[in-house]
Motif scaffolding. Structure first.
Motif, PDB file in Angstrom:
ATOM      1  N   GLU A 192       0.814  -1.217   0.000  1.00  0.00           N
ATOM      2  CA  GLU A 192       0.000   0.000   0.000  1.00  0.00           C
ATOM      3  C   GLU A 192       0.848   1.267   0.000  1.00  0.00           C
ATOM      4  O   GLU A 192       0.335   2.362  -0.217  1.00  0.00           O
TER       5      GLU A 192
ATOM      6  N   ASP B  74      -0.647   4.798   1.296  1.00  0.00           N
ATOM      7  CA  ASP B  74      -1.929   4.259   1.750  1.00  0.00           C
ATOM      8  C   ASP B  74      -2.872   3.993   0.572  1.00  0.00           C
ATOM      9  O   ASP B  74      -4.072   4.222   0.643  1.00  0.00           O
ATOM     10  N   GLY B  75      -2.284   3.522  -0.509  1.00  0.00           N
ATOM     11  CA  GLY B  75      -3.082   3.146  -1.678  1.00  0.00           C
ATOM     12  C   GLY B  75      -3.522   4.291  -2.561  1.00  0.00           C
ATOM     13  O   GLY B  75      -4.267   4.079  -3.520  1.00  0.00           O
TER      14      GLY B  75
END
Length: 323
Positions: free
Chosen positions: A124, A142-143
């Motif tokens: 991620e 965080d993606g």
């Protein structure tokens, strides 16, 4: 969303392909890039996309282009190798094709391709750096793609590493790109050859040339992979600069994985090992923090096309709000 088209706009060629939700490319086409003509480049992009749309049910188009792209993923604010200045490329192509179009920085698009379908599909938090003629980069945290307030974040190649160093094409001095790129590799190789170095003369012989001006990055890489000592040293030196730069970037972004792509990455371990050694040597607080893993990119020249197509499926970022 089903099929989308990804378009990778290079300085000499426009590559386009139909991409499914699994990142698989179906039909492909390409056009030459009329780099000195805004209208000609837009027309070539539209022609390539229209050819693919004629044979497929396509829902959107994603365009990856080198340069600064606005946060709404529509306008190319500046392109170093093309004639775009505040060019509303997305709206222009969408009006012609009658289909939604998004525009993304080419390094962002390539990084997203690796994140969604390639070397980083299991993490991620990723930092991707492409080492070619210059240096491109992108960060996924965080993606989500890190774009910044104005859409121009993560210009990793223009982090200053040597105050007052070599002049860069961006106008500054001492950028990482001037020490860890293919251009830097060639500059140092030619300088050694012009200095009368016996080792460099041997490298030229391995490359099949006598004039240092004919030396290219791929020649140096091939000579290094064949074991030429001078070429090996040049690549290891480039890897050291790259690793030291990545150590600074890791302190800012804390990635799980660092993906290295671009043409110079063809040197593989010759580049990766020296980069990792330098990274481990200079990483701040290295004994008290988790270290990211290094890996090579997997999608090659298709990364930008695949990434642009997938980003076309995703909603535009929320505009920056003041408070």
């Amino acid at each position: 969303m089903g099929l989308t088209i990804g378009i990778d706009v290079g300085g000499t060629k426009i590559a386009a392909g139909v991409v499914d939700e699994n990142g698989m490319i179906g039909a492909r086409t390409h056009r030459d890039t009329p780099a000195d003509s805004v209208d000609g480049t837009a027309t070539a992009i539209c022609d390539a996309a229209a050819e693919l749309i004629a044979g497929h049910e396509v829902e959107a188009v994603g365009i990856g282009a080198a340069g600064f792209v606005s946060s709404d993923r529509s306008t190319v604010l500046f392109a170093p190798n093309l004639a775009w200045r505040n060019e509303p490329l997305g709206a222009r192509v969408s009006e012609t094709l009658k289909i939604p179009v998004v525009v993304e920085n080419d390094a962002n698009a390539a990084a997203w391709g690796e994140f969604a379908f390639g070397a980083a599909k299991h993490v991620e938090h990723m930092l991707c750096i492409t080492v070619g003629t210059g240096i491109g980069g992108a960060v996924v945290s965080d993606g989500e793609m890190l774009r910044g307030a104005h859409g121009v974040a993560a210009e990793l190649g223009h982090m200053r590493v040597v105050p007052g160093g070599h002049r860069c094409g961006c106008g500054s001095r001492g950028c990482l790109e001037q020490y860890a790129s293919g251009r830097a590799l060639v500059r140092e190789g030619r300088a050694q050859a012009e200095s009368g170095s016996i080792a460099a003369a041997q490298m030229l012989s391995v490359c099949g040339i006598t004039d240092p001006a004919e030396l290219t990055g791929p020649m140096i890489t091939e000579a290094a992979m064949a074991g030429d000592p001078c070429a090996v040293e040049l690549l290891e030196d480039l890897g050291r600069w790259l690793g030291e730069g990545l150590a600074s970037l890791a302190t800012m972004f804390d990635p799980t994985l660092i993906v290295i792509g671009g043409g110079v990455s063809a040197a593989k371990d010759l580049l990766m090992k020296s980069a990792e050694v330098a990274f481990e040597k200079v990483l701040p607080a290295k004994s008290n923090r988790p270290h990211p893993t290094f890996t090579l990119a997997e999608l090659g020249n298709d990364a930008g096309l695949i990434g642009a197509a997938d980003l076309a499926r995703r909603p535009a970022p929320i505009p920056e709000r003041t408070r």
